[in-house]
Design a protein around this motif. Structure first.
Motif, PDB file in Angstrom:
ATOM      1  N   LEU A  34       0.836  -1.200   0.000  1.00 17.30           N
ATOM      2  CA  LEU A  34       0.000   0.000   0.000  1.00 17.30           C
ATOM      3  C   LEU A  34       0.874   1.254   0.000  1.00 17.30           C
ATOM      4  O   LEU A  34       0.608   2.211  -0.732  1.00 17.30           O
ATOM      5  CB  LEU A  34      -0.918  -0.006   1.218  1.00 17.30           C
ATOM      6  N   HIS A  35       1.936   1.246   0.798  1.00 18.01           N
ATOM      7  CA  HIS A  35       2.807   2.414   0.879  1.00 18.01           C
ATOM      8  C   HIS A  35       3.530   2.659  -0.443  1.00 18.01           C
ATOM      9  O   HIS A  35       3.714   3.808  -0.846  1.00 18.01           O
ATOM     10  CB  HIS A  35       3.819   2.236   2.012  1.00 18.01           C
ATOM     11  N   ASP A  36       3.937   1.595  -1.125  1.00 21.27           N
ATOM     12  CA  ASP A  36       4.537   1.757  -2.448  1.00 21.27           C
ATOM     13  C   ASP A  36       3.569   2.465  -3.390  1.00 21.27           C
ATOM     14  O   ASP A  36       3.960   3.380  -4.134  1.00 21.27           O
ATOM     15  CB  ASP A  36       4.918   0.398  -3.032  1.00 21.27           C
ATOM     16  N   ALA A  37       2.308   2.033  -3.377  1.00 27.90           N
ATOM     17  CA  ALA A  37       1.307   2.636  -4.259  1.00 27.90           C
ATOM     18  C   ALA A  37       1.102   4.104  -3.928  1.00 27.90           C
ATOM     19  O   ALA A  37       1.030   4.961  -4.827  1.00 27.90           O
ATOM     20  CB  ALA A  37      -0.019   1.878  -4.146  1.00 27.90           C
ATOM     21  N   GLN A  38       1.021   4.440  -2.641  1.00 30.50           N
ATOM     22  CA  GLN A  38       0.832   5.823  -2.242  1.00 30.50           C
ATOM     23  C   GLN A  38       2.055   6.669  -2.563  1.00 30.50           C
ATOM     24  O   GLN A  38       1.940   7.844  -2.919  1.00 30.50           O
ATOM     25  CB  GLN A  38       0.514   5.883  -0.743  1.00 30.50           C
ATOM     26  N   SER A  39       3.239   6.079  -2.425  1.00 29.02           N
ATOM     27  CA  SER A  39       4.471   6.811  -2.730  1.00 29.02           C
ATOM     28  C   SER A  39       4.555   7.152  -4.210  1.00 29.02           C
ATOM     29  O   SER A  39       4.998   8.245  -4.593  1.00 29.02           O
ATOM     30  CB  SER A  39       5.687   5.989  -2.306  1.00 29.02           C
ATOM     31  N   ILE A  40       4.139   6.222  -5.053  1.00 29.82           N
ATOM     32  CA  ILE A  40       4.138   6.466  -6.496  1.00 29.82           C
ATOM     33  C   ILE A  40       3.165   7.587  -6.838  1.00 29.82           C
ATOM     34  O   ILE A  40       3.459   8.472  -7.650  1.00 29.82           O
ATOM     35  CB  ILE A  40       3.784   5.174  -7.250  1.00 29.82           C
ATOM     36  N   ALA A  41       1.991   7.580  -6.181  1.00 28.03           N
ATOM     37  CA  ALA A  41       1.000   8.626  -6.426  1.00 28.03           C
ATOM     38  C   ALA A  41       1.529   9.987  -5.977  1.00 28.03           C
ATOM     39  O   ALA A  41       1.340  11.005  -6.656  1.00 28.03           O
ATOM     40  CB  ALA A  41      -0.304   8.296  -5.703  1.00 28.03           C
ATOM     41  N   ALA A  42       2.214  10.029  -4.829  1.00 24.03           N
ATOM     42  CA  ALA A  42       2.760  11.294  -4.330  1.00 24.03           C
ATOM     43  C   ALA A  42       3.862  11.801  -5.256  1.00 24.03           C
ATOM     44  O   ALA A  42       3.959  13.008  -5.526  1.00 24.03           O
ATOM     45  CB  ALA A  42       3.292  11.116  -2.911  1.00 24.03           C
ATOM     46  N   ALA A  43       4.696  10.894  -5.753  1.00 23.73           N
ATOM     47  CA  ALA A  43       5.793  11.284  -6.638  1.00 23.73           C
ATOM     48  C   ALA A  43       5.280  11.862  -7.957  1.00 23.73           C
ATOM     49  O   ALA A  43       5.987  12.621  -8.618  1.00 23.73           O
ATOM     50  CB  ALA A  43       6.695  10.084  -6.905  1.00 23.73           C
ATOM     51  N   ALA A  44       4.058  11.512  -8.333  1.00 21.18           N
ATOM     52  CA  ALA A  44       3.497  11.996  -9.594  1.00 21.18           C
ATOM     53  C   ALA A  44       2.941  13.413  -9.472  1.00 21.18           C
ATOM     54  O   ALA A  44       2.612  14.037 -10.489  1.00 21.18           O
ATOM     55  CB  ALA A  44       2.393  11.049 -10.069  1.00 21.18           C
ATOM     56  N   LEU A  45       2.827  13.949  -8.259  1.00 21.93           N
ATOM     57  CA  LEU A  45       2.309  15.302  -8.068  1.00 21.93           C
ATOM     58  C   LEU A  45       3.335  16.328  -8.561  1.00 21.93           C
ATOM     59  O   LEU A  45       4.536  16.167  -8.374  1.00 21.93           O
ATOM     60  CB  LEU A  45       1.998  15.549  -6.591  1.00 21.93           C
ATOM     61  N   ASP A  46       2.856  17.395  -9.151  1.00 24.06           N
ATOM     62  CA  ASP A  46       3.745  18.422  -9.686  1.00 24.06           C
ATOM     63  C   ASP A  46       4.320  19.311  -8.584  1.00 24.06           C
ATOM     64  O   ASP A  46       5.399  19.875  -8.739  1.00 24.06           O
ATOM     65  CB  ASP A  46       3.000  19.297 -10.707  1.00 24.06           C
ATOM     66  N   ASP A  47       3.596  19.464  -7.488  1.00 25.66           N
ATOM     67  CA  ASP A  47       3.971  20.352  -6.397  1.00 25.66           C
ATOM     68  C   ASP A  47       4.724  19.577  -5.325  1.00 25.66           C
ATOM     69  O   ASP A  47       4.181  18.655  -4.715  1.00 25.66           O
ATOM     70  CB  ASP A  47       2.705  20.990  -5.812  1.00 25.66           C
ATOM     71  N   ARG A  48       5.998  19.934  -5.068  1.00 26.72           N
ATOM     72  CA  ARG A  48       6.802  19.222  -4.083  1.00 26.72           C
ATOM     73  C   ARG A  48       6.209  19.347  -2.678  1.00 26.72           C
ATOM     74  O   ARG A  48       6.236  18.390  -1.904  1.00 26.72           O
ATOM     75  CB  ARG A  48       8.242  19.749  -4.080  1.00 26.72           C
TER      76      ARG A  48
END
Length: 253
Positions: free
Chosen positions: A83-97
């Motif tokens: 689950l954390h891997d999936a959420q991390s990938i989603a967060a990394a895709a955000l344009d705003d750091r």
């Protein structure tokens, strides 16, 4: 709440496929769901194929291979790690750091709660949470993240020095070990992370060093045998090294 299948049934198995067959990455064959009681949110880890890779791809718990003898890459921590891997990938895709940083902070706390709910021991769950949280700050917080890690390193040195001085000089030197905790307070909400990194690293550091030395000696012997036998020395470090085509896969953990 426990982890669930997408149809709401209890998650009685993790549907994973090892890809490639001799690799260390896994494809999630069916989505898994987690209901986070404190926030009331439902989290979903999508299956591979729902979107282009790396969605649905996981290495389970991202523990360096030399430390697998201390914390395994799979076990009770598997579902929270996926689950954390999936959420991390989603967060990394955000344009705003800053948005990604805020999202990861929330996701990392969910990861910790899920670990505890799965029965992962308190110290192990805390260490895993601290590890991913430190990587989050390093990745998204810029100079603030590096400053936090520098303070942790200094705090570890202070705690070790306090213990050594207490043994060789006077027990009162142990009071010095309180300094990193007091210094952590200026980080506000991140103080618990600084403390969770500093003291375990100081106290468990010798155990980690011994583990790394033991693995290093074994790998060296393996490499020598490969050379003598005419084998492939590169095979000794697998799966520690990432294949070239997976190095930019968005794995933020």
């Amino acid at each position: 709440m426990p982890f669930l299948r997408e149809d709401g049934a209890p998650l009685d198995e993790l549907p994973l496929a090892q890809r490639p067959a001799d690799g260390y990455r896994f494809e999630l064959r069916a989505p898994i769901v987690y209901d986070d009681e404190p926030t009331g949110r439902r989290y979903r880890a999508p299956a591979a194929g729902e979107a282009p890779p790396p969605v649905g791809i996981t290495d389970l718990a991202s523990v360096p291979t030399p430390l697998w003898g201390l914390i395994a890459s799979y076990g009770r921590q598997s579902a929270p790690a996926i689950l954390h891997d999936a959420q991390s990938i989603a967060a990394a895709a955000l344009d705003d750091r800053e948005a990604a940083l805020a999202q990861r902070r929330e996701d990392d706390d969910v990861f910790h709660r899920a670990l505890r709910e799965q029965g992962v021991p308190i110290l192990r769950a805390r260490l895993m949470w601290a590890w991913v949280s430190a990587d989050r700050e390093r990745t998204y917080a810029g100079w603030r993240g590096w400053l936090l890690l520098a303070q942790v390193a200094l705090g570890v040195a202070v705690v070790v020095a306090a213990i050594v001085l207490a043994v060789v000089a006077h027990p009162a030197w142990l009071l010095l070990a309180l300094a990193p905790a007091l210094a952590a307070l200026w980080w506000g909400g991140l103080a618990r992370l600084v403390i969770a990194l500093t003291y375990p690293l100081a106290l468990l550091g010798p155990v980690i060093i011994v583990q790394l030395l033991a693995v290093g000696v074994f790998r060296a012997v393996e490499a020598i045998v490969e050379v003598v036998a005419g084998g492939d020395v590169r095979s000794v470090v697998r799966p520690t090294l990432r294949p070239p085509d997976l190095r930019a896969d968005g794995d933020a953990r």
